[in-house]
Scaffold this motif. Structure first.
Motif, PDB file in Angstrom:
ATOM      1  N   PRO A  49     -24.975  10.372 -48.128  1.00 47.14           N
ATOM      2  CA  PRO A  49     -23.872  10.020 -47.235  1.00 47.14           C
ATOM      3  C   PRO A  49     -23.155  11.262 -46.700  1.00 47.14           C
ATOM      4  O   PRO A  49     -23.090  12.301 -47.363  1.00 47.14           O
ATOM      5  N   ALA A  50     -22.599  11.121 -45.507  1.00 49.01           N
ATOM      6  CA  ALA A  50     -21.898  12.241 -44.869  1.00 49.01           C
ATOM      7  C   ALA A  50     -20.756  12.750 -45.740  1.00 49.01           C
ATOM      8  O   ALA A  50     -20.507  13.957 -45.799  1.00 49.01           O
ATOM      9  N   GLY A  51     -20.057  11.858 -46.420  1.00 43.34           N
ATOM     10  CA  GLY A  51     -18.949  12.276 -47.281  1.00 43.34           C
ATOM     11  C   GLY A  51     -19.401  13.215 -48.388  1.00 43.34           C
ATOM     12  O   GLY A  51     -18.705  14.190 -48.716  1.00 43.34           O
ATOM     13  N   ILE A  52     -20.560  12.935 -48.953  1.00 38.15           N
ATOM     14  CA  ILE A  52     -21.111  13.803 -50.008  1.00 38.15           C
ATOM     15  C   ILE A  52     -21.537  15.132 -49.402  1.00 38.15           C
ATOM     16  O   ILE A  52     -21.253  16.199 -49.949  1.00 38.15           O
ATOM     17  N   ALA A  53     -22.207  15.088 -48.266  1.00 40.91           N
ATOM     18  CA  ALA A  53     -22.625  16.323 -47.594  1.00 40.91           C
ATOM     19  C   ALA A  53     -21.411  17.183 -47.261  1.00 40.91           C
ATOM     20  O   ALA A  53     -21.437  18.408 -47.466  1.00 40.91           O
ATOM     21  N   ASN A  54     -20.344  16.563 -46.775  1.00 44.67           N
ATOM     22  CA  ASN A  54     -19.134  17.318 -46.455  1.00 44.67           C
ATOM     23  C   ASN A  54     -18.547  17.982 -47.693  1.00 44.67           C
ATOM     24  O   ASN A  54     -18.136  19.143 -47.650  1.00 44.67           O
ATOM     25  N   LYS A  55     -18.502  17.255 -48.802  1.00 47.60           N
ATOM     26  CA  LYS A  55     -18.000  17.846 -50.052  1.00 47.60           C
ATOM     27  C   LYS A  55     -18.844  19.049 -50.467  1.00 47.60           C
ATOM     28  O   LYS A  55     -18.313  20.066 -50.908  1.00 47.60           O
ATOM     29  N   LEU A  56     -20.163  18.916 -50.335  1.00 49.07           N
ATOM     30  CA  LEU A  56     -21.050  20.011 -50.716  1.00 49.07           C
ATOM     31  C   LEU A  56     -20.810  21.236 -49.849  1.00 49.07           C
ATOM     32  O   LEU A  56     -20.803  22.366 -50.337  1.00 49.07           O
ATOM     33  N   PHE A  57     -20.590  21.026 -48.560  1.00 54.29           N
ATOM     34  CA  PHE A  57     -20.372  22.144 -47.641  1.00 54.29           C
ATOM     35  C   PHE A  57     -18.989  22.764 -47.799  1.00 54.29           C
ATOM     36  O   PHE A  57     -18.822  23.957 -47.619  1.00 54.29           O
ATOM     37  N   GLN A  58     -17.990  21.947 -48.130  1.00 52.07           N
ATOM     38  CA  GLN A  58     -16.629  22.469 -48.255  1.00 52.07           C
ATOM     39  C   GLN A  58     -16.485  23.422 -49.435  1.00 52.07           C
ATOM     40  O   GLN A  58     -15.727  24.381 -49.370  1.00 52.07           O
ATOM     41  N   GLY A  59     -17.192  23.135 -50.517  1.00 56.18           N
ATOM     42  CA  GLY A  59     -17.173  24.034 -51.665  1.00 56.18           C
ATOM     43  C   GLY A  59     -15.917  23.972 -52.513  1.00 56.18           C
ATOM     44  O   GLY A  59     -15.700  24.841 -53.356  1.00 56.18           O
TER      45      GLY A  59
END
Length: 129
Positions: free
Chosen positions: A56-66
């Motif tokens: 999901p995009a929410g998980i991808a965003n969390k991974l990228f935000q760090g």
């Protein structure tokens, strides 16, 4: 447009083609488009074969935000507690907590065990900043 292409021969054989810059640029665009299509086809094949997954995009965003450790994000996405991840990986729950809180980095062997238990690549646990 091919009538604007000049062929230069060497020893009676075509050696070079000189073409208008616009035609050349269009050929480059088409080649890039072809590479993109091939990459997309490869990705779809990997998904269909079970070699990759959509997240999901929410998980991808969390991974990228760090902001959170990648281990925590993946563990929670997989629906595991630290204790459950300990059972699957053999890595002590306390050590998992230390990695997630960034008090410990985690050795390569440990991270490999965790990645295997989470069904992800080792690279998915290591931020490339």
């Amino acid at each position: 447009m091919t009538n604007q292409v000049q062929i230069i021969e060497k020893d009676g054989q075509p050696e070079y083609a000189v073409l208008p810059i616009g035609f050349y640029r269009r050929l480059l665009e088409l080649a890039e488009d072809t590479e993109d299509i091939r990459a997309a086809d490869d990705a779809m094949y990997e998904l269909a074969a079970g070699g990759d997954e959509l997240i999901p995009a929410g998980i991808a965003n969390k991974l990228f935000q760090g902001e959170e450790h990648r281990l925590r994000i993946w563990r929670e996405y997989r629906g595991l507690t630290q204790k459950a991840l300990e059972a699957k990986s053999g890595v002590n729950q306390g050590y998992i907590a230390q990695i997630e809180s960034r008090k410990k980095i985690g050795g390569i062997k440990t991270l490999k065990k965790l990645a295997l238990a989470l069904r992800i690549n080792l690279d998915d646990l290591v931020a490339t900043e």
